[in-house]
Design a protein around this motif. Sequence first.
Motif, PDB file in Angstrom:
ATOM      1  N   ASN A 169       0.800  -1.215   0.000  1.00 59.57           N
ATOM      2  CA  ASN A 169       0.000   0.000   0.000  1.00 59.57           C
ATOM      3  C   ASN A 169       0.837   1.272   0.000  1.00 59.57           C
ATOM      4  O   ASN A 169       0.322   2.342  -0.249  1.00 59.57           O
ATOM      5  N   ASP A 171       2.188   3.091   2.346  1.00 59.21           N
ATOM      6  CA  ASP A 171       1.958   4.107   3.369  1.00 59.21           C
ATOM      7  C   ASP A 171       3.258   4.804   3.753  1.00 59.21           C
ATOM      8  O   ASP A 171       4.341   4.214   3.721  1.00 59.21           O
ATOM      9  N   VAL A 173       4.852   5.936   7.095  1.00 57.98           N
ATOM     10  CA  VAL A 173       4.642   5.584   8.499  1.00 57.98           C
ATOM     11  C   VAL A 173       5.406   6.563   9.376  1.00 57.98           C
ATOM     12  O   VAL A 173       6.603   6.802   9.168  1.00 57.98           O
ATOM     13  N   THR A 199      -1.310   7.224   2.115  1.00 58.91           N
ATOM     14  CA  THR A 199      -1.877   7.261   3.457  1.00 58.91           C
ATOM     15  C   THR A 199      -0.759   7.492   4.468  1.00 58.91           C
ATOM     16  O   THR A 199       0.338   6.941   4.331  1.00 58.91           O
ATOM     17  N   ARG A 201       0.278   6.685   8.088  1.00 55.46           N
ATOM     18  CA  ARG A 201      -0.022   5.823   9.218  1.00 55.46           C
ATOM     19  C   ARG A 201       0.803   6.287  10.405  1.00 55.46           C
ATOM     20  O   ARG A 201       2.034   6.228  10.384  1.00 55.46           O
ATOM     21  N   THR A 236      -5.333  11.513  18.661  1.00 54.83           N
ATOM     22  CA  THR A 236      -6.315  12.205  17.831  1.00 54.83           C
ATOM     23  C   THR A 236      -6.239  13.713  18.019  1.00 54.83           C
ATOM     24  O   THR A 236      -6.297  14.484  17.053  1.00 54.83           O
ATOM     25  N   ARG A 243      -4.843  17.660  10.271  1.00 52.55           N
ATOM     26  CA  ARG A 243      -5.864  17.219   9.315  1.00 52.55           C
ATOM     27  C   ARG A 243      -6.397  18.415   8.528  1.00 52.55           C
ATOM     28  O   ARG A 243      -6.671  18.316   7.324  1.00 52.55           O
ATOM     29  N   GLU A 250      -4.973  11.063   3.773  1.00 55.57           N
ATOM     30  CA  GLU A 250      -5.706  10.094   4.594  1.00 55.57           C
ATOM     31  C   GLU A 250      -4.820   9.669   5.755  1.00 55.57           C
ATOM     32  O   GLU A 250      -3.642   9.354   5.572  1.00 55.57           O
ATOM     33  N   ILE A 251      -5.392   9.663   6.960  1.00 56.25           N
ATOM     34  CA  ILE A 251      -4.611   9.366   8.161  1.00 56.25           C
ATOM     35  C   ILE A 251      -5.144   8.101   8.818  1.00 56.25           C
ATOM     36  O   ILE A 251      -6.349   7.932   8.997  1.00 56.25           O
ATOM     37  N   MET A 252      -4.211   7.233   9.196  1.00 55.88           N
ATOM     38  CA  MET A 252      -4.551   6.031   9.950  1.00 55.88           C
ATOM     39  C   MET A 252      -3.837   6.118  11.297  1.00 55.88           C
ATOM     40  O   MET A 252      -2.605   6.189  11.351  1.00 55.88           O
ATOM     41  N   GLU A 253      -4.592   6.162  12.375  1.00 55.40           N
ATOM     42  CA  GLU A 253      -4.020   6.282  13.714  1.00 55.40           C
ATOM     43  C   GLU A 253      -3.918   4.904  14.362  1.00 55.40           C
ATOM     44  O   GLU A 253      -4.880   4.136  14.347  1.00 55.40           O
ATOM     45  N   GLN A 254      -2.737   4.604  14.918  1.00 50.83           N
ATOM     46  CA  GLN A 254      -2.530   3.316  15.567  1.00 50.83           C
ATOM     47  C   GLN A 254      -1.855   3.527  16.919  1.00 50.83           C
ATOM     48  O   GLN A 254      -0.690   3.947  16.977  1.00 50.83           O
TER      49      GLN A 254
END
Length: 310
Positions: A169, A171, A173, A199, A201, A236, A243, A250-254
């Motif tokens: 993908n 990303d 990171v 994205t 991440r 967040t 944002r 696009e954001i992916m929060e982990q």
Amino acid sequence: MSRRAVIAAVDGSAESLAAAEWAAREACLRDLPLRLVHAWQDWSPAFAHVPYAGRDITPGGTTVTRHWAERVPREAADRLREGHPDLEVGVEQVLGRPAEVLLSAADTAEVLVMGSRGLGALGGFLAGSVSLPVIARAERPVVVVRGGERAGDERRSGTGDRVVGRGRNGDVVLGLDLSRPCDELIAYAFEAAAARSATLRVVHGWTAPAAFGYDPAAVDPGHRVAWGHRAASTLTDVLRPWRGTFPAVEIMEQCVVGQASDHLVDASKDASLLVVGRRMRRAATGTHIGPVTHAVLHHATAPVAVVPHL
């Protein structure tokens, strides 16, 4: 004022040529010029004979040593111009210790790109006598690209020629420490993701306080769940203003439990770029590279960007 350039360190090795190719793609993404820097030291004796060439080396090594120093970046530049005809490529040979030359070059760089030899899943990067001192002292971002990176390792989007990453993908990171989040680090990661249409991440690793091991009440799984929720909420909140600044990313929060370095190394398998920070320290002793960044540099499979910050 002239624009900053993407600077790549070249020494003729396969690792440095892979780094130069990565730097060329990065310069195209950022619409910046590329400058290849070759640091060389004159190890030739005052007088020596080269029987197979049928000529002598003059004092100063102008026949062989300087010829090689000029040939390395020139040939690399020719290859890059062929593959990237619209890219502005400059070449510079500097006599001096490589680490010192590259640190000086980094002062004027948008990003300094260096190569590193991959030793596989167990060995990771071979951290050399040049790369670590440069990473530890540079005040501009440094990207380390492992040997074997090729242009084909990054796929392109369906529209235009924009690079969107490597692997499944692609990303970008970002490893983020929520105790002291840094604007320079976050901005670099967002800009990298935006340039790649990738994205972002964001990975934050957390562990329960040591006191949990001594408090019988802490055995309740609910305590750890609450800690996890608080960490996720903090992440967040930290990312909310970004944002708005980068609405297309696009954001992916982990928020993950355990050592951050382990999770980042695992995430690097499918990443186009792994971004970590390095807190700038003025102390005369020590590596000046934090444990997470140090571990990532040795074991990540994707290019690693180390962003210095206060």
